[in-house]
Design a protein around this motif. Structure first.
Motif, PDB file in Angstrom:
ATOM      1  N   GLU A  17       0.842  -1.208   0.000  1.00 37.03           N
ATOM      2  CA  GLU A  17       0.000   0.000   0.000  1.00 37.03           C
ATOM      3  C   GLU A  17       0.869   1.247   0.000  1.00 37.03           C
ATOM      4  O   GLU A  17       0.543   2.264  -0.580  1.00 37.03           O
ATOM      5  N   VAL A  18       2.040   1.100   0.682  1.00 35.48           N
ATOM      6  CA  VAL A  18       2.934   2.259   0.776  1.00 35.48           C
ATOM      7  C   VAL A  18       3.820   2.370  -0.459  1.00 35.48           C
ATOM      8  O   VAL A  18       4.322   1.380  -0.967  1.00 35.48           O
ATOM      9  N   LYS A  19       3.996   3.599  -0.929  1.00 28.70           N
ATOM     10  CA  LYS A  19       4.933   3.857  -2.006  1.00 28.70           C
ATOM     11  C   LYS A  19       6.280   4.175  -1.385  1.00 28.70           C
ATOM     12  O   LYS A  19       6.388   5.036  -0.526  1.00 28.70           O
ATOM     13  N   VAL A  20       7.313   3.431  -1.813  1.00 27.00           N
ATOM     14  CA  VAL A  20       8.645   3.717  -1.287  1.00 27.00           C
ATOM     15  C   VAL A  20       9.474   4.339  -2.387  1.00 27.00           C
ATOM     16  O   VAL A  20       9.581   3.791  -3.483  1.00 27.00           O
ATOM     17  N   LYS A  21      10.052   5.511  -2.118  1.00 23.80           N
ATOM     18  CA  LYS A  21      10.997   6.088  -3.067  1.00 23.80           C
ATOM     19  C   LYS A  21      12.378   5.625  -2.666  1.00 23.80           C
ATOM     20  O   LYS A  21      13.062   6.260  -1.871  1.00 23.80           O
ATOM     21  N   ALA A  22      12.777   4.472  -3.199  1.00 22.59           N
ATOM     22  CA  ALA A  22      14.057   3.878  -2.811  1.00 22.59           C
ATOM     23  C   ALA A  22      15.216   4.734  -3.300  1.00 22.59           C
ATOM     24  O   ALA A  22      16.233   4.851  -2.632  1.00 22.59           O
ATOM     25  N   ILE A  23      15.076   5.306  -4.479  1.00 25.28           N
ATOM     26  CA  ILE A  23      16.053   6.280  -5.000  1.00 25.28           C
ATOM     27  C   ILE A  23      15.266   7.536  -5.364  1.00 25.28           C
ATOM     28  O   ILE A  23      14.297   7.471  -6.113  1.00 25.28           O
ATOM     29  N   ASN A  24      15.705   8.644  -4.809  1.00 24.47           N
ATOM     30  CA  ASN A  24      14.885   9.839  -4.900  1.00 24.47           C
ATOM     31  C   ASN A  24      15.702  11.028  -5.427  1.00 24.47           C
ATOM     32  O   ASN A  24      16.104  11.905  -4.670  1.00 24.47           O
ATOM     33  N   GLY A  25      15.979  11.022  -6.728  1.00 26.17           N
ATOM     34  CA  GLY A  25      16.684  12.143  -7.335  1.00 26.17           C
ATOM     35  C   GLY A  25      18.188  12.090  -7.151  1.00 26.17           C
ATOM     36  O   GLY A  25      18.769  12.939  -6.479  1.00 26.17           O
ATOM     37  N   VAL A  26      18.815  11.100  -7.730  1.00 24.22           N
ATOM     38  CA  VAL A  26      20.269  10.971  -7.605  1.00 24.22           C
ATOM     39  C   VAL A  26      20.951  11.447  -8.885  1.00 24.22           C
ATOM     40  O   VAL A  26      20.561  11.065  -9.984  1.00 24.22           O
ATOM     41  N   ASP A  27      21.938  12.323  -8.746  1.00 20.54           N
ATOM     42  CA  ASP A  27      22.824  12.700  -9.847  1.00 20.54           C
ATOM     43  C   ASP A  27      24.215  12.230  -9.484  1.00 20.54           C
ATOM     44  O   ASP A  27      24.671  12.464  -8.367  1.00 20.54           O
ATOM     45  N   LEU A  28      24.838  11.555 -10.441  1.00 21.29           N
ATOM     46  CA  LEU A  28      26.124  10.951 -10.096  1.00 21.29           C
ATOM     47  C   LEU A  28      26.916  10.658 -11.368  1.00 21.29           C
ATOM     48  O   LEU A  28      26.349  10.295 -12.391  1.00 21.29           O
ATOM     49  N   ALA A  29      28.236  10.864 -11.295  1.00 20.51           N
ATOM     50  CA  ALA A  29      29.098  10.465 -12.408  1.00 20.51           C
ATOM     51  C   ALA A  29      30.266   9.677 -11.853  1.00 20.51           C
ATOM     52  O   ALA A  29      30.829  10.030 -10.824  1.00 20.51           O
TER      53      ALA A  29
END
Ligand SMILES: Nc1ncnc2c1ncn2[C@@H]1O[C@H](COP(=O)(O)OP(=O)(O)OP(=O)(O)O)[C@@H](O)[C@H]1O
Ligand SMILES: [Mg+2]
Lengths: 234, 406
Positions: A17-29
């Motif tokens: 029922e719950v939405k999990v944002k496991a990755i939430n806006g990652v910028d990476l190089a």
């Protein structure tokens, strides 16, 4: 040269029922030749991020480019082939085929790539030498210790000549001596073969070995620091 | 290497694989052996039908088979016999007189069919002479000898050299009778045949019923090669357009039908066995896959594509099935070869089988052609059994499979 470039990456899980944002806006190089560790509390998204970088999972949003090839919108069948030829994997466990010897495990992936037999024979020996297991060349995984199995897994990951190696908690099941040994081998390969490593861990001694430390929390990068070789910065 | 991986994977759970292999082996053994046994039984029945009873081809007057009246005779029968004898592929030809009669002994009577034969020619066509248990086969110059079946001796309670009176209708319609002496007793595997048929000399019976010596009722033909039946029957028909020519298959349709339906019934039998086995194989493979979810996830993660994973599971299933199948087939083959010479005694059921003309000792026939067909069926079964488990395997998502708790 950048091997991995990630822009505004988002991964949501909504099976419960719950939405999990496991990755939430990652910028990476990630630059070629880096020796990078990803740390963070349990549930912070380390495994999710590594899976996305490795093309094992599809992001909900954002971009992942590997050597200027975007993999976030690649079809599953193309992705399998892409993984085979571009990415090396070391998992926490179950890395090896139990019915094959150390050497056969290494040759298996090269066979999947369609490499000629002579090359497979030669490279499997070289790699087992590099990870210090040449005398266990014909042993099956069950006859090897956990640390030895992980060293074979590293050799297997290198065998396909990938652009980088992803390792999700490779030392989680190892004692400290084996952990040390595995890290030394990985570092040597990073140094001598310029192989890019990205791994996650909960172990402070492993973190200390890394050149770059990325800290995740709730799916976001909290800090991203370079550390002098062999030292740890807070 | 995928073959080797598949083969070694089978032996990860030795007991489970061995159990399903044994089940397959037993199923295939039973199928192969039953088929060989059945084949042996039917072959013998056909052998008897041809060599003892019907021969390959028979020629009659067109009216005779509709109404077996002795007036429906073939005239110029010697000419017919020599004509057929010249055909290539014909081993031997003989002529017969057929008359129904009442045989009476001192005690009782029984309806019989008299077969008037030329013993020397008859020996080349039928093997009744080899079935003589007592006495001789119409040899020597004695007057009115008769050879009767062992069943009939009991029924009439007669023995060698006992007198038997045959009462029958002559060609002119009057009732006549002749005194015969039992000179031989035969015994075939077909008790009904033994009870019915008696043999006398051609000349004796011709004289008794007043048939001219150039006529007869039946011409029987034995061929050198079973395979030429259709060919030579055609030639005989062409040679004698006014007469009725039939093959043994037409004369004994019940035997021919058994031969024709044998293969179909065996395919059904094996089909049922294999359908039962398929569920066992599927179950075994599903368990094997469930145990290896993480490993399969790892393989797909590092780049083993779905086609290869599918192929690996397919190979594993086929190797598992085929190994069991080969064991069963070899066992079936060797047991068949063993009993091919010795035979299997069915005397417990002999009475029932004997009445149908079957031998009481069955020699199962080893047949590699059939065994190869069975092997092919096992192979197809293995492939069919693999489809669902292999499909299940490729549905796995590598990232999830690696973290699944099994
Ligand atoms: N398949 C999934 N379905 C639903 N939620 C998931 C799934 N995988 C991970 N998550 C959730 O996503 C978040 C991040 O999980 P992840 O496994 O990436 O964390 P982690 O940093 O690797 O943790 P750990 O250190 O315990 O391995 C967690 O809240 C987790 O519950
Ligand atoms: Mg994790």
């Amino acid at each position: 040269m950048k091997v991995i470039e990630i822009k505004n990456l988002i991964k949501e899980y909504d099976d419960a029922e719950v939405k999990v944002k496991a990755i939430n806006g990652v910028d990476l190089a990630i630059e070629e030749g880096e020796f990078t560790v990803i740390v963070g509390p349990s549930g912070s998204g380390k495994t999710t991020l590594l899976n996305l970088m490795g093309g094992l999972d599809k992001p909900t949003g954002g971009e992942i480019n590997i050597n200027h090839t975007s993999i976030h919108d690649m079809s599953d069948s193309k992705l399998i082939n892409f993984r085979l030829n571009n990415i090396g994997f070391v998992f926490q466990a179950y890395n090896l085929i139990p019915v094959l010897t150390a050497r056969e495990n290494i040759e298996f992936i090269m066979e999947l790539q369609g490499r000629p037999r002579a090359e497979r024979r030669k490279r499997s020996v070289e790699l087992l030498e590099a990870v210090g297991l040449i005398e266990r060349i014909n042993s099956r995984p069950a006859k090897l210790s956990g640390g030895q199995q992980q060293r074979v897994a590293v050799a297997r990951a290198l065998a396909s000549k990938p652009r980088f190696i992803l390792a999700d908690e490779p030392t989680a099941n190892l004692d400290s001596a084996s952990t040390q040994n595995l890290l030394d081998i990985m570092e040597a390969l990073n140094h001598e073969e310029k192989m890019t490593f990205i791994f996650s861990t909960h172990d402070a001694r492993v973190v200390r070995k890394a050149h770059r430390v990325i800290t995740l929390e709730d799916g976001k990068i909290m800090s991203d620091v370079m550390q002098e070789h062999g030292e740890k910065q807070q | 290497m995928i073959w080797s991986v598949a083969w070694r994977n089978i032996w990860r759970n030795k007991l489970r694989s061995a159990v399903i292999m044994m089940a397959i082996a037993i199923g295939i053994f039973a199928s192969v052996f039953t088929w060989a046994f059945y084949r042996g039984m039917v072959d013998q029945r056909i052998q008897t039908a041809i060599l003892t009873e019907a021969s390959h081809i028979q020629v009659h007057h067109p009216d005779y088979l509709v109404n077996p009246d002795q007036k429906s005779r073939i005239s110029g029968i010697n000419h017919l016999v020599s004509g057929i004898d010249t055909l290539k592929g014909v081993k031997a030809v003989t002529k017969r007189i057929l008359v129904n009669a009442m045989a009476t002994s001192a005690e009782t009577g029984s309806g019989v069919r008299i077969i008037g034969i030329d013993p020397d020619r008859e020996k080349q066509v039928t093997n009744i002479y080899t079935k003589i248990k007592e006495g001789t086969y119409l040899e020597g110059g004695k007057r009115n000898p008769i050879v009767i079946g062992s069943e009939l001796t009991e029924k009439l309670s007669v023995g060698l050299r006992t007198k038997v009176v045959l009462t029958l209708q002559a060609m002119d319609g009057t009732l006549t009778s002749g005194l015969f002496r039992v000179e031989g007793i035969y015994h075939t595997s077909n008790s009904a045949y033994d009870e019915m048929n008696v043999f006398v000399k051609y000349g004796d019976i011709a004289g008794l019923i007043g048939l001219d010596s150039l006529s007869g009722h039946e011409v029987a033909v034995l061929l050198a090669d079973h395979g030429e039946l259709g060919d030579i029957t055609g030639k005989v028909r062409k040679q004698n357009p006014g007469l009725d020519t039939k093959t043994w298959k037409e004369i004994m349709p019940e035997v021919s039908m058994v031969e024709e339906t044998m293969d179909i019934s065996m395919y059904i039998f094996i089909g049922v066995v294999l359908v039962a086995l398929i569920f066992g194989i599927i179950n075994t493979m599903l368990m094997a896959i469930l145990e290896r979810v993480k490993e399969l996830g790892m393989l797909m993660a590092v780049g083993m594509n779905k086609m290869r994973v599918f192929l690996m599971i397919l190979l594993e299933t086929v190797l598992l099935s085929f190994t069991g199948g080969i064991i069963g087939m070899l066992a079936g083959y060797f047991v068949t070869v063993l009993f091919y010479h010795k035979g299997i005694n069915l005397s417990m059921f002999a009475e029932a089988y004997g009445k149908l003309g079957y031998e009481t000792r069955v020699h199962p026939v080893p047949d590699l052609d059939i065994d190869l067909k069975v092997a092919l069926m096992v192979l197809i079964t293995g492939i069919l059994a693999a489809l669902y488990p292999a499909w299940k395997a490729i549905q796995l998502k590598p990232a999830e499979a690696l973290h699944m708790d099994v």
